[in-house]
Scaffold this motif. Structure first.
Motif, mmCIF file in Angstrom:
data_model
loop_
_atom_site.group_PDB
_atom_site.id
_atom_site.type_symbol
_atom_site.label_atom_id
_atom_site.label_comp_id
_atom_site.label_asym_id
_atom_site.label_seq_id
_atom_site.Cartn_x
_atom_site.Cartn_y
_atom_site.Cartn_z
ATOM 1 N N SER A 1 10.606 104.972 -5.504
ATOM 2 C CA SER A 1 12.029 104.938 -5.162
ATOM 3 C C SER A 1 12.685 106.313 -5.269
ATOM 4 C CB SER A 1 12.772 103.933 -6.048
ATOM 5 O OG SER A 1 12.663 104.288 -7.407
ATOM 6 N N ASP A 2 12.263 107.132 -6.229
ATOM 7 C CA ASP A 2 12.846 108.472 -6.367
ATOM 8 C C ASP A 2 12.574 109.313 -5.124
ATOM 9 O OD1 ASP A 2 13.946 108.041 -8.864
ATOM 10 O OD2 ASP A 2 12.154 108.699 -9.929
ATOM 11 N N ILE A 3 11.339 109.237 -4.627
ATOM 12 C CA ILE A 3 10.987 109.971 -3.409
ATOM 13 C C ILE A 3 11.773 109.424 -2.223
ATOM 14 C CG2 ILE A 3 9.138 110.426 -1.748
ATOM 15 C CD1 ILE A 3 7.191 110.544 -4.085
ATOM 16 N N SER A 4 11.843 108.106 -2.118
ATOM 17 C CA SER A 4 12.556 107.476 -1.000
ATOM 18 C C SER A 4 14.033 107.852 -0.998
ATOM 19 C CB SER A 4 12.412 105.953 -1.077
ATOM 20 O OG SER A 4 11.063 105.568 -0.936
ATOM 21 N N LEU A 5 14.646 107.862 -2.169
ATOM 22 C CA LEU A 5 16.069 108.195 -2.258
ATOM 23 C C LEU A 5 16.322 109.658 -1.900
ATOM 24 C CD1 LEU A 5 17.004 106.218 -5.497
ATOM 25 C CD2 LEU A 5 17.767 105.718 -3.170
ATOM 26 N N GLU B 1 18.485 110.902 1.215
ATOM 27 C CA GLU B 1 19.587 111.843 0.995
ATOM 28 C C GLU B 1 19.508 113.019 1.973
ATOM 29 O OE1 GLU B 1 21.425 114.603 -2.636
ATOM 30 O OE2 GLU B 1 19.728 113.266 -2.997
ATOM 31 N N ALA B 2 18.290 113.525 2.179
ATOM 32 C CA ALA B 2 18.103 114.636 3.119
ATOM 33 C C ALA B 2 18.448 114.207 4.541
ATOM 34 C CB ALA B 2 16.665 115.137 3.049
ATOM 35 N N LEU B 3 18.036 113.004 4.907
ATOM 36 C CA LEU B 3 18.344 112.491 6.244
ATOM 37 C C LEU B 3 19.849 112.359 6.453
ATOM 38 C CD1 LEU B 3 15.544 109.775 6.473
ATOM 39 C CD2 LEU B 3 15.762 111.757 7.984
ATOM 40 N N ILE B 4 20.556 111.916 5.421
ATOM 41 C CA ILE B 4 22.014 111.801 5.513
ATOM 42 C C ILE B 4 22.640 113.178 5.690
ATOM 43 C CG2 ILE B 4 24.108 111.211 4.220
ATOM 44 C CD1 ILE B 4 22.505 108.920 2.941
ATOM 45 N N THR B 5 22.149 114.150 4.934
ATOM 46 C CA THR B 5 22.664 115.520 5.042
ATOM 47 C C THR B 5 22.515 116.047 6.464
ATOM 48 O OG1 THR B 5 22.108 115.975 2.731
ATOM 49 C CG2 THR B 5 22.430 117.880 4.166
ATOM 50 N N LEU B 6 21.408 115.662 7.117
ATOM 51 C CA LEU B 6 21.153 116.101 8.488
ATOM 52 C C LEU B 6 21.754 115.142 9.513
ATOM 53 C CD1 LEU B 6 17.443 117.212 8.008
ATOM 54 C CD2 LEU B 6 19.446 118.690 8.236
ATOM 55 N N LEU C 1 21.508 109.180 10.269
ATOM 56 C CA LEU C 1 21.956 108.030 9.487
ATOM 57 C C LEU C 1 21.096 106.789 9.692
ATOM 58 C CD1 LEU C 1 25.817 108.443 9.948
ATOM 59 C CD2 LEU C 1 24.318 109.450 8.222
ATOM 60 N N ASP C 2 20.667 106.549 10.915
ATOM 61 C CA ASP C 2 19.856 105.356 11.178
ATOM 62 C C ASP C 2 18.516 105.438 10.454
ATOM 63 O OD1 ASP C 2 21.774 104.158 12.797
ATOM 64 O OD2 ASP C 2 21.088 105.227 14.578
ATOM 65 N N GLU C 3 17.898 106.616 10.482
ATOM 66 C CA GLU C 3 16.618 106.787 9.796
ATOM 67 C C GLU C 3 16.798 106.642 8.287
ATOM 68 O OE1 GLU C 3 13.464 107.136 10.916
ATOM 69 O OE2 GLU C 3 14.330 106.685 12.864
ATOM 70 N N SER C 4 17.899 107.190 7.790
ATOM 71 C CA SER C 4 18.171 107.082 6.362
ATOM 72 C C SER C 4 18.354 105.624 5.946
ATOM 73 C CB SER C 4 19.428 107.885 6.009
ATOM 74 O OG SER C 4 19.699 107.787 4.629
ATOM 75 N N GLN C 5 19.066 104.870 6.765
ATOM 76 C CA GLN C 5 19.284 103.451 6.471
ATOM 77 C C GLN C 5 17.955 102.697 6.406
ATOM 78 O OE1 GLN C 5 22.586 101.625 6.138
ATOM 79 N NE2 GLN C 5 20.951 100.539 5.073
ATOM 80 N N LYS C 6 17.040 103.041 7.298
ATOM 81 C CA LYS C 6 15.732 102.382 7.304
ATOM 82 C C LYS C 6 14.958 102.663 6.014
ATOM 83 C CE LYS C 6 15.258 102.390 12.331
ATOM 84 N NZ LYS C 6 14.557 102.990 13.491
ATOM 85 N N ILE C 7 15.061 103.894 5.534
ATOM 86 C CA ILE C 7 14.385 104.237 4.275
ATOM 87 C C ILE C 7 15.016 103.464 3.119
ATOM 88 C CG2 ILE C 7 13.859 106.090 2.643
ATOM 89 C CD1 ILE C 7 12.289 106.218 5.269
ATOM 90 N N LEU C 8 16.335 103.406 3.095
ATOM 91 C CA LEU C 8 17.025 102.694 2.016
ATOM 92 C C LEU C 8 16.710 101.200 2.040
ATOM 93 C CD1 LEU C 8 20.523 104.443 2.028
ATOM 94 C CD2 LEU C 8 18.661 104.750 0.395
ATOM 95 N N ASN C 9 16.453 100.676 3.224
ATOM 96 C CA ASN C 9 16.125 99.251 3.338
ATOM 97 C C ASN C 9 14.793 98.905 2.668
ATOM 98 O OD1 ASN C 9 18.467 98.777 4.753
ATOM 99 N ND2 ASN C 9 17.500 98.790 6.769
ATOM 100 N N TYR D 1 21.471 104.813 -5.214
ATOM 101 C CA TYR D 1 21.224 104.040 -3.986
ATOM 102 C C TYR D 1 22.544 103.582 -3.372
ATOM 103 C CZ TYR D 1 20.065 99.798 -1.308
ATOM 104 O OH TYR D 1 19.980 98.825 -0.342
ATOM 105 N N GLN D 2 23.424 103.018 -4.197
ATOM 106 C CA GLN D 2 24.713 102.534 -3.709
ATOM 107 C C GLN D 2 25.559 103.679 -3.157
ATOM 108 O OE1 GLN D 2 25.334 99.410 -3.379
ATOM 109 N NE2 GLN D 2 23.608 98.622 -4.574
#
Length: 217
Positions: free
Chosen positions: A81-85, A89-94, A97-105, A116-117
């Motif tokens: 989970s630490d790696i995933s988060l 976070e990096a995806l959100i910075t760039l 958003l859709d890719e980041s959401q998939k990782i968070l899922n 996470y929240q």
């Protein structure tokens, strides 16, 4: 004497040093299993090394350079989970958003902590900021004219401007699946232009290029 400094009392004596200081070791003959356990405890794994490098890059604002390292680390340890988060976070910075959401899922329920929240909230805020009045108007018009290729291109370009790239590409792909020359070729050209702008390191690029090639061949 080195022997006195380290308190050598047996042969062999092995010490592991970090920045000149002993952090672990053993004296006397030991089993292979024992030595492997010590090495596993001390040495960083491949994913830990990648995360460490990526974190340093992100700290200096080089998130785009960190992203491939984070992706590789995530592929090595998808349930960490630490790696995933950190990857999310990096995806959100760039603004991916859709890719980041998939990782968070993929984050397990027990690991859905305050970090996470916070990332979920950040995605929501950035999506709202990207939902401009012009895009809303185009979406409403396009909903009434779903076969209008020219309108699809206009909407896709506006979505691309605010980094809503997956939505843009999906709209264009829908037309190409029906007709590769949709909009007198403007749909295909727009899609290829967006993919070129995203670059080969973006996960969307490989995914949608593959889908285009599957249509062509």
């Amino acid at each position: 004497m080195v022997a006195d400094q380290f308190g050598l009392r047996a042969i062999p004596t092995v010490y592991f040093l970090q920045q000149g200081q002993p952090i672990d070791g053993f004296q006397g003959p030991q089993s292979e299993k024992f030595i492997r356990e010590i090495l596993t405890h001390i040495l960083q794994t491949a994913e830990e090394l990648k995360i460490a490098q990526a974190t340093e890059l992100m700290a200096t604002g080089k998130t785009a350079e960190a992203l491939p390292l984070l992706k590789e680390a995530h592929q090595l340890e998808p349930k960490n989970s630490d790696i995933s988060l950190t990857y999310a976070e990096a995806l959100i910075t760039l603004n991916q958003l859709d890719e980041s959401q998939k990782i968070l899922n993929t984050i397990a329920i027990q690991d859905q902590d305050s970090r996470y929240q916070g990332l979920l909230a950040q995605i929501e805020l950035q999506k709202k900021a990207a939902d401009t009045p012009e895009i809303k108007q185009l979406q409403e018009t396009f909903a009434q004219q779903p076969e209008n290729a020219e309108l699809a291109v206009q909407l896709a370009l506006k979505l691309h401007e605010v980094n809503r790239n997956e939505e843009a590409l999906e709209i264009l792909l829908t037309f190409l699946k029906k007709d590769l020359s949709a909009g007198d070729g403007s749909v295909k050209k727009t899609m290829m232009d967006i993919l070129s702008a995203l670059g080969s390191s973006d996960p969307l690029t490989n995914r949608y290029r593959h889908q285009i090639y599957s249509i062509l061949y």
